[in-house]
Design a protein around this motif. Structure first.
Motif, PDB file in Angstrom:
ATOM      1  N   HIS A   1       0.805  -1.242   0.000  1.00 44.76           N
ATOM      2  CA  HIS A   1       0.000   0.000   0.000  1.00 44.76           C
ATOM      3  C   HIS A   1       0.828   1.278   0.000  1.00 44.76           C
TER       4      HIS A   1
ATOM      5  N   ALA B   1       1.097   4.036   4.333  1.00 45.80           N
ATOM      6  CA  ALA B   1       0.064   3.163   4.913  1.00 45.80           C
ATOM      7  C   ALA B   1       0.423   2.747   6.327  1.00 45.80           C
TER       8      ALA B   1
ATOM      9  N   THR C   1      -9.124   8.902   9.762  1.00 43.34           N
ATOM     10  CA  THR C   1      -9.096   8.270   8.432  1.00 43.34           C
ATOM     11  C   THR C   1      -8.474   6.868   8.463  1.00 43.34           C
TER      12      THR C   1
ATOM     13  N   THR D   1      -9.378   3.807   6.052  1.00 37.20           N
ATOM     14  CA  THR D   1     -10.174   4.231   4.899  1.00 37.20           C
ATOM     15  C   THR D   1      -9.291   4.221   3.654  1.00 37.20           C
ATOM     16  N   GLU D   2      -9.898   4.513   2.546  1.00 34.01           N
ATOM     17  CA  GLU D   2      -9.195   4.570   1.256  1.00 34.01           C
ATOM     18  C   GLU D   2      -7.913   5.406   1.338  1.00 34.01           C
ATOM     19  N   SER D   3      -8.045   6.591   1.971  1.00 30.76           N
ATOM     20  CA  SER D   3      -6.910   7.513   2.015  1.00 30.76           C
ATOM     21  C   SER D   3      -6.077   7.357   3.284  1.00 30.76           C
TER      22      SER D   3
ATOM     23  N   ARG E   1      -3.087   1.940   7.167  1.00 32.27           N
ATOM     24  CA  ARG E   1      -3.616   0.595   7.413  1.00 32.27           C
ATOM     25  C   ARG E   1      -2.955  -0.069   8.622  1.00 32.27           C
TER      26      ARG E   1
ATOM     27  N   ARG F   1     -10.728  -0.840  11.922  1.00 33.66           N
ATOM     28  CA  ARG F   1     -10.589  -1.083  10.484  1.00 33.66           C
ATOM     29  C   ARG F   1      -9.149  -1.407  10.089  1.00 33.66           C
TER      30      ARG F   1
END
Ligand SMILES: Nc1nc2c(c(=O)[nH]1)N[C@H]1C(S)=C(S)[C@@H](COP(=O)(O)OP(=O)(O)OC[C@H]3O[C@@H](n4cnc5c(=O)[nH]c(N)nc54)[C@H](O)[C@@H]3O)O[C@H]1N2
Ligand SMILES: Nc1nc2c(c(=O)[nH]1)N[C@H]1C(S)=C(S)[C@@H](COP(=O)(O)OP(=O)(O)OC[C@H]3O[C@@H](n4cnc5c(=O)[nH]c(N)nc54)[C@H](O)[C@@H]3O)O[C@H]1N2
Ligand code: SF4
Ligand SMILES: [Mo]
Length: 722
Positions: free
Chosen positions: A104, A108, A407, A410-412, A415, A440
């Protein structure tokens, strides 16, 4: 309890909690591991004069606490935790970081640091993020604490150091204006430094609550202004208006040492006291009285009277206009001709133990060590040289704390997250969003010595050292650099964070060197900070050990005094000029713009959050001290009796406090100390008692400080079933 002269095992160190960094002596006691029982006493030090607050006195109780983590923990298949060896834990961590990065991108993987970390840990964490992880995504909990005051200090003075003078300078003050600070509970030994001003009748406290600090103004010791929460900016504009309209300013100082007077004059012209009174609820007569008293005291200070000081705390800073409000307070100090003189000054009261050093050494998204800017090519080149890397390898600026946390996953967003010294499940705004983000994540790592609410969510928990088991330096609220000393052996199974970062850097084949030794890291920090605004290059570890009183900036040219009690480095900033290129301070016009936070409507109350004497921050530590938990076992909603009556709420009754973000359940405590339109909750408690389920994540546009101090809520009386 006091150290005997022959007892060589007694270690002089400092309290683990707040930025006052009270002097403590620690005696490990006779136990087999030289760990138990721990005897702790107040030590005569300039900030505390031997006194400690309840938290400080009981801090030793946590060193051998039964819930102390003593082995790394990994999330097991059944959802619980299982113990895992250090090698395996670090292998897994490094592998996950490398995998997530490959899949990622480096951003990330994110890092969250803290203002409680030693200078060395804060420095190393920033370096680790940039070099070993290659990520721009590092920020820290100081964003929730000091960012607005720092932004305001930087733009007005060109430099941010919480108190630009030794705390002891307050001891001779004739007048002190304290805005949104409750030191009587948050730093009790600080109160001794207010005594002279009180004796002069000159302590003025601005707080929507009649806090224990505001109580200190009673009996002719001063006065208390009680504005509507979030209206301090208007109040300060009103004070500036009176000072200018009545010609009470220091014209010579303004001409010689500041820029921006015409703009400021125009900006406050429309804020006459009656208009300010309508917004703030502070009577116009009180506004005039305060402005005139400040001016009289400031004039007297210049002819040998006691100094005049203006101080801010979180109450005025934790708003969407916190930077502007702090700026308005600085403007008052400048109009009176105080900063950079011996007649007084402006300061902000730093919160966390190393809240000052923690904001200097590069764990902030936009910052490199020594208060250097991550966007400045010369700053990058300097730090890259010390790190032994190409400047190109240092990532650019990351994103501030609230955005980083909200965030996650999320997508942006990131992780994977590594947390060092914070419990954001409780302490970050709109906390249910943060919890959702943490859940998440692909991988959450938390370093802590207890299973905090955030650690309980982790995939991997690493047990670290407590204050009395580690070496390092801390920088207190005065910008004075102090030694934190090891007094005890760490419990088996725990490791220091410098060691953890060094082991991970090796596994990640990071460029640069990562020492596990605090002194070695400090020596590197000195080089990295050399020539920066927060210059530590002249600070010597052995001098600190010998008790030298050294304040940054302290370059190699500063002679360090080794005479006990004599100050060196820069105890008082700005005496020769401010840190802008023209040496002048900036008067910056600020305006009460549209609020980015909750709008209060009919039937809603303003929720103010803050602290209790007994508990520290998210409470991971103090909720585990029996004496403190006994004194304040649960949260409480402070509410005015008339407001309670209107809502059908009785003393001790359970109340649901609600808004669109969440619900908190608290017992009512009726008190006339809060305004009719306001209620108060502390933020030290977990689960249904977490005040941050209600707070607003709107942030100050300049500092990215969230609006912890002003949310809008409704109240609902509950029955007594649990
Ligand atoms: N016991 C204890 N001590 C601590 C800490 C702790 O958690 N517990 N934490 C440490 C840390 S990190 C920090 S940052 C400091 C914080 O220290 P303080 O700034 O003293 O603490 P707070 O309780 O957050 O807020 C101070 C006061 O601001 C008032 N206030 C709220 N809203 C407003 C407003 O709109 N205007 C004005 N003028 N006042 C307002 C509150 O009523 C409160 O009395 O304390 C440090 N010391
Ligand atoms: N509603 C509301 N929310 C607030 C505030 C408010 O006034 N109102 N104030 C804000 C402010 S000013 C602050 S400073 C934050 C503070 O809130 P947090 O950032 O959550 O700080 P702490 O609760 O001190 O969390 C420190 C955690 O790290 C652990 N710890 C302590 N020392 C170390 C260490 O050296 N290394 C590691 N790895 N762990 C350590 C402790 O056990 C604890 O679990 O809260 C903010 N949140
Ligand atoms: S005032 Fe702060 S530093 Fe002093 S004992 Fe209390 S918590 Fe510790
Ligand atoms: Mo703080």
């Amino acid at each position: 309890m006091a150290a005997s002269a022959v007892d060589t095992r007694t270690t002089p160190t400092h309290c683990p909690y707040c930025a006052l960094q009270c002097g403590i002596s620690l005696d490990p006691g006779p136990g087999a591991e030289a760990r138990e029982p721990v005897l702790l006493a107040g030590r005569d030090f300039e900030t505390n004069g031997g006194a400690l607050c309840r938290k400080g006195y009981s801090a030793g109780n946590l060193l051998n606490h039964p819930e102390r983590l003593r082995t790394p923990l990994r999330r097991a298949a059944d959802g619980g935790f299982e113990p895992v060896g250090w090698d395996e834990a670090l292998d897994v961590l490094a592998q996950r970081a490398a995998d997530i990065r490959r899949e990622h991108g480096a951003d990330a993987v994110a890092v969250f640091g803290a203002g409680g970390l030693t200078n060395e840990k804060a420095y190393q964490l920033g370096k680790f993020a940039r070099l070993a992880l290659g990520t721009a995504r590092i920020d820290y909990n100081g964003r929730f604490c000091m960012s607005s005051a720092a932004a305001a200090g930087n733009r007005a003075f060109g430099l941010d150091r919480g108190l630009p003078f030794p705390l002891a300078d307050l001891d001779a003050a004739s007048m002190i204006l304290m805005l949104g600070s409750n030191v009587a509970e948050t730093m009790p030994p600080f109160v001794r430094h207010l005594e002279h001003a009180r004796a002069c009748g000159g302590l003025i406290v601005v707080d929507p609550r009649r806090s224990p600090t505001a109580e200190l103004c009673a009996d002719g010791s001063g006065w208390h202004l009680q504005p509507t929460p979030g209206t301090d900016l208007q109040l300060l504009l009103g004070l500036a208006h009176v000072l200018l309209a009545e010609n009470l300013v220091d014209d010579q100082y303004l001409a010689n040492r500041t820029n921006g007077l015409p703009g400021l004059r125009a900006s406050v012209a429309g804020w006459w006291p009656e208009r300010v009174a309508a917004t703030t609820g502070v009577p116009a007569t009180e506004i005039r009285r305060t402005a005139r008293a400040l001016a009289a005291a400031a004039a007297a200070a210049k002819t040998g009277g006691g100094g005049v000081f203006i101080l801010t705390g979180r109450g005025v800073e934790q708003h969407t206009n916190g930077t502007d409000t702090t700026t308005a307070a600085i403007n008052i100090a400048l109009l009176l001709g105080l900063p950079g003189t011996l007649g007084g000054g402006f300061g902000t009261i730093t919160g966390q133990g190393n809240g000052q050093g923690g904001r200097e050494h590069g764990q902030k998204a936009d910052q490199l060590p020594g208060y250097r800017k991550i966007t400045d090519p010369a700053d990058r080149a300097h730090v890259a040289k010390v790190w032994g890397v190409d400047p190109e390898t240092i990532p650019g600026p990351g994103i501030p704390a609230t955005e980083l946390l909200h965030t996650l996953g999320t997508e942006s967003g990131a992780r994977m997250l590594m947390v060092h010294g914070s419990n954001p499940v409780l302490s970050s705004p709109d906390a249910s969003k943060v919890l959702a983000g943490l859940r998440r994540l692909d991988f959450l790592v938390v370093c802590d010595f207890f299973l905090s609410e955030t650690a309980a969510e982790a995939d991997l928990v690493l047990p670290v050292l407590q204050w009395a088991e580690e070496e390092g330096t801390m920088t207190n609220l005065e910008g004075r650099v102090l030694r934190r000393r090891k007094a005890l052996e760490a419990p088996t199974g725990t490791r220091g964070e410098l060691w953890i970062l060094a082991e991970l850097a090796r596994r990640l084949e990071s460029p640069g060197t990562f020492s596990a030794d605090a002194r070695e890291v400090f020596e590197e920090l000195r080089l990295a900070s050399a020539g920066g605004l927060a210059d530590y290059s002249g600070v010597d570890w052995d001098d600190l050990d010998a008790g030298a009183a050294v304040y940054w900036p302290c370059s190699a040219e500063h002679a360090v005094s080794r005479v006990p009690g004599q100050r060196s480095g820069t105890p008082r900033l700005f005496l020769d000029g401010f840190a802008h290129p023209d040496a002048r301070a900036r008067l910056i016009a600020v305006f009460p713009g549209a609020s980015g936070g909750d709008l209060h409507s009919a039937g809603r109350l303003a929720l103010v959050t803050g602290r209790l004497l007994e508990h520290y921050q998210s409470g991971t530590q103090t909720r585990r001290v029996a004496e403190l938990a006994g004194a304040a076992p649960e949260t409480r909603l402070e509410i005015h009796p008339a407001t309670a009556l209107a809502h059908g709420i009785a003393e001790g009754q359970r109340v649901a406090v609600r808004n669109g973000r969440g619900e908190v359940v608290a017992r009512a405590r009726l008190t006339t100390a809060v305004r009719l339109d306001t209620v108060f909750l502390p933020f030290h408690f977990a689960g249904k008692q977490n005040a941050n389920l209600l707070t607003d994540s709107a942030v100050d546009p300049i500092s990215a400080m969230p609006a912890f101090k002003n949310a809008s809520v409704s109240l609902h009386a509950l029955g007594d079933e649990s």
